[in-house]
Each structure stands twice: as structure tokens, then as C-alpha cells.
Design an enzyme around this catalytic site. Structure first.
Site, mmCIF file in Angstrom:
data_model
loop_
_atom_site.group_PDB
_atom_site.id
_atom_site.type_symbol
_atom_site.label_atom_id
_atom_site.label_comp_id
_atom_site.label_asym_id
_atom_site.label_seq_id
_atom_site.Cartn_x
_atom_site.Cartn_y
_atom_site.Cartn_z
ATOM 1 N N SER A 87 0.726 -1.235 -0.060
ATOM 2 C CA SER A 87 0.039 0.036 -0.028
ATOM 3 C C SER A 87 0.917 1.221 0.056
ATOM 4 O O SER A 87 1.683 1.378 -0.753
ATOM 5 C CB SER A 87 -0.985 -0.015 1.225
ATOM 6 O OG SER A 87 -1.944 1.009 1.510
ATOM 7 N N ASP A 97 -9.508 -4.787 -5.742
ATOM 8 C CA ASP A 97 -9.208 -3.981 -4.671
ATOM 9 C C ASP A 97 -9.560 -2.584 -4.950
ATOM 10 O O ASP A 97 -9.237 -2.085 -5.881
ATOM 11 C CB ASP A 97 -7.430 -4.071 -4.981
ATOM 12 C CG ASP A 97 -6.608 -3.056 -3.817
ATOM 13 O OD1 ASP A 97 -7.363 -2.417 -3.253
ATOM 14 O OD2 ASP A 97 -5.596 -3.320 -3.855
ATOM 15 N N HIS A 119 -7.596 -5.416 -0.881
ATOM 16 C CA HIS A 119 -6.326 -4.790 -0.651
ATOM 17 C C HIS A 119 -5.252 -5.298 0.292
ATOM 18 O O HIS A 119 -4.319 -4.613 0.336
ATOM 19 C CB HIS A 119 -6.713 -3.100 -0.323
ATOM 20 C CG HIS A 119 -5.522 -2.123 -0.213
ATOM 21 N ND1 HIS A 119 -5.045 -1.992 -1.476
ATOM 22 C CD2 HIS A 119 -5.123 -1.468 0.778
ATOM 23 C CE1 HIS A 119 -3.958 -1.138 -0.911
ATOM 24 N NE2 HIS A 119 -3.977 -0.682 0.147
#
Lengths: 267, 267
Positions: free
Chosen positions: A96, A218, A246
Site C-alpha cells: 500500500s 482492490d 487490498h
């Protein structure tokens, strides 16, 4: 006396081996996000885990919205940490927001990095002309508003959307908990810093071999974004994981572990 | 005396015009799912709304797991409804499970249909060799298990994942409510019937011009599925909507309305 980076970032070194794998967590989690990967990786390699300032058991007093108003500050923290531990040629895995943090650090000091793995990373979350980021202006504003008005309610609604594994409600519950552990003002500011970032122009400067690991469905990173990263990072390849959401290191833990091990082992 | 299809399916006809648009709702909703589209569509066309047996205010006594063990039974219901109302050449819009219901009906009686719009539809939800459906065997089993053990808890966890609009928590709340309005045994059986269906081999027989409308980050329908539909339906085109989640008619209502109107108007 200045606090050492390793203390500030609640650093942990486990395992042993010639290669060090750095596991950098994403927004809303901390180093425990890698609990499914840690044993198998540490069985063969040295593994460095840490919490970004503002997350987990990092030194919260080191946090200021001003200092952490850009992902570059996190990249500097990372470089200071590697410097203190005299680490070079690491395999860096960034989830991320830590994806771009690793990219920025590796552009700044390439010798510290041998390979990068970007897991659910994005150079820009906001749509732009000719660019699909996944979010529109009003989406992001709505998100910040919800975070500000009731952070915990927001966290429990966002967690299932982000984890996107309807058959595994534990994932949503776990993510809601680590989100809720954030100090709300820090959570909101980190979200803003991340979602408003735009590092598309940095990508061509990255010279380190990079594996872009991209999940399906995602909400934060459409498949187009993974493709964009792979197209604009000179030495990158894209692997679309058979996983949704995610947090593929949670939802498809073995697949992610295997991708890390095999990319680490590749010549 | 047999109940008429229009009663059984709680049918409503609104608006006026030479063209009839049939709006068929998906799993976990009822005809109210089209509330954002209805006014603009009914301003120009006749609009037929109904509830599938088992949903909304349909005749629940008509439901039996045996009869509704396949989507073909819903397709028959639809054909009986169109027959009773003497409707032909309709524009049919089917969301989610109603996508394949429309396909099956239009193969059976092509003269009833002028055009089909498939919104978040899938011919098969389960992955297969060389086919990405989005779900693995264990995903689906986990889903059924969660539905069975606590239907309402499952609904409130599934709703945000399916709606996938973190900035619009109302969507998840609304969907959780219509999901929770299902009788749990029916909800589980409809989910099984839908998720276990495989209508890939039917697609080439469909001769009606078809618009495949596909959202992004749709947990139930990966973009690959929309592409598969467009590839295997002879007269189909694919439009990937600038919208996320499995309910784009809720999250991007105007875009969906406009797509319906413009496809209805096209020659």
C-alpha cells in the site's frame, strides 16, 4: 539526545541469512500485518520489521502532520533505519503506501536495495485525465468527511470494503481493529497524505528490479494502476495475484509468501 | 385458480411510450433497487418493474427450493409475465442474477426482446480452468457457511464489500437492509442457485443485441467476466463503467440511467 531510528520505528530483526527482506506495512496496519509471511521468510532470510511513525508501537511523539505531510518523509525514515543497521542490497516489500515509500527511498539511495516488491501500491489514487486511479475528487472528500465525523464507525465500514473477502469475515474484523487502533487525527492525516500523493513522475527514475504484485477487486488499487506501475518503472514486471482485496498478504497469505520467496531467489 | 404472473411477481407498470423497459433486480434486492433510474426512464418510456419470487413483495408461497433450483425457472417466470402483459420487443435490463435470467429468456423467446443490458452479470462465478469467475470453491463454501450460521451478521458484513463505495456508507446500509429483508433460507438458496450456476455454454445462442455494463472492483464480477460475456455473446459490446462495486445503479445512478437511455435510443 536524538532517538535512534530503530527505536522510533519499533524495529525487529528476525531470522538469519545473507539476504535481508524488509517488510513495510501499509496504511491502517503495522508490522503485525506480516504475521503470515514472517515465519516462512525468517526460516531462510533475515527479516526486518518496523512500524511507520504514527502506527503500531512507533514513537508517537515523533509524529507531526507537518513532518509527515508527504511520503518522502517516510522514505527518509526508512533510509535512516537502513543506515543505522548498515543494511544494503535488501529485498524490500512495501504494501500500500509503503510501495511508493520504497520507490522514493530506492531512487534516493539505490545501493540500499537489490529488489523491490510493490504489493497493492499506487503512484496516484485520484483519477486524472488519461489515468485511472480509482477515486474521484468527491469519493476522497466523502472518505475524509466520514473519517472525521466518526473514525471508528468509518473504520468498521471501510474494513470489509478494503479486505473484500466476503467468505472470510475475520479479515475485515482484524483490519477494523488495526484501523481503530490508529489515533483518529493521525489516521485522517495519513489517509490524506497517501490518497493525495502523486508520484507518477518519479517512477521512471527507479533503477531497481521491481515486482508489482496486484490483487483483484482492490478498491484502493484498480488493476489499471498495477499495469501503469509496470509500464512506467523501467525494470518492472506485473503479477496479478489470484486474490481479492487490498490486503492479499492476509487473504492469500501463502501465495504472497511464495511470490516474495521466488522473486528473492530469482537471479 | 392459478395466481397470475403479474400478481405473483408484484408487478408495476409506470410511464408511457412505445418502448417498454423491463428492470429486473439482482440477488438481495427487489424492484426498489431501480428507484434512481425509474423517474428518468418512465419520463420517456413504459417501465415494467417486478420482484422475483422470493424477493420483495412477491408471492412467497410460490417459492420452493425445488422449483427455483436453477435460473431457468426465473427465466420462465419472466416469459410468463411478458406473455400475460402481451409485451414484445422490450429493452430488458438485468442486474446481477437477472443478467443470465434475461439471457436464458431471450434465447427461449427472442421476439419478446429487442435489446438486453446486462449490469454486473456473470455466466459463472466460480473459477474454472482458463476462466476467471472471481470465486474459488472454498470462497463459496465459506460464504454459504457464514450465511447459514448467522444470516444477519453475514448481511451486514457482505453489504459493504458488495457495494464497495467507502465514501458512501449509505449504500452499504441500504443493501444490508434489503439483504436482511430476505427470508434467510430463501436467501441462502438463491445465493447457492446463483453462485453455482454455469451458463457459459448458453451465451453463443443469444441473438439479441446486448450491452454488457461492468463496474470496477466488483467482488462478484471481475472485469474479466464482463470481457468474457462480450466475447461469447454474438452481438454484444462491453462498457466498463466509471463506478465501483456490484451495485453501480446505486453508486453511479446517473451514469447507469444514461447508458440505459442511450442504448435504448441507439438504432
Amino acid at each position: 539526545m536524538a532517538i535512534r531510528p530503530s527505536q522510533r520505528n519499533n524495529t525487529r530483526l528476525v531470522g538469519a541469512g545473507d539476504t535481508t527482506i524488509v517488510l513495510a506495512h501499509g496504511f491502517g496496519t503495522d508490522q503485525t500485518a506480516w504475521r503470515n509471511q514472517e515465519p516462512a521468510l525468517a526460516a531462510r532470510h533475515r527479516v526486518l520489521l518496523f512500524d511507520h511513525v504514527g502506527a503500531g508501537h512507533s514513537d508517537l511523539s515523533a509524529y507531526s502532520p507537518r513532518r509527515y505531510g508527504s511520503l518522502r518523509s517516510y522514505a527518509l525514515d526508512l533510509l535512516h533505519l537502513l543506515e543505522e543497521l548498515t543494511l544494503e542490497h535488501v529485498i524490500y516489500v512495501g504494501h500500500s503506501m509503503s510501495g511508493m515509500i520504497g520507490v522514493l527511498a530506492a531512487i534516493e539511495e539505490p545501493r540500499r536495495f537489490r529488489k523491490l516488491i510493490l504489493l497493492g501500491a499506487s503512484p496516484r489514487y485520484l483519477d486524472d485525465e488519461g489515468y485511472v486511479g480509482g477515486f474521484k475528487r468527491e469519493d476522497l472528500d466523502g472518505l475524509y468527511e466520514a473519517m472525521q465525523s466518526n473514525f471508528h464507525a468509518w473504520a468498521s465500514g471501510f474494513a470489509p470494503i478494503a479486505t473484500a473477502n466476503p467468505d472470510k469475515p475475520d479479515l475485515a474484523r482484524d483490519f477494523a481493529q488495526t484501523l481503530a487502533a490508529l489515533r483518529p487525527d493521525i489516521g485522517l492525516h495519513v489517509a490524506r497524505t497517501t490518497f493525495e500523493s502523486d508520484h507518477r513522475r518519479d517512477l521512471p527514475a527507479l533503477q531497481i528490479p521491481t515486482l508489482v504484485l496486484q490483487s483483484q477487486a482492490d478498491i484502493a488499487v484498480p488493476v489499471e494502476v498495477g499495469a501503469y506501475l509496470a509500464r512506467h518503472i523501467p525494470r518492472a514486471e506485473l503479477q496479478v495475484l489470484d486474490a481479492t482485496g487490498h490486503l492479499p498478504h492476509w487473504s492469500a497469505p501463502e501465495r504472497v509468501t511464495n511470490e516474495i520467496l521466488s522473486f528473492a531467489a530469482s537471479p
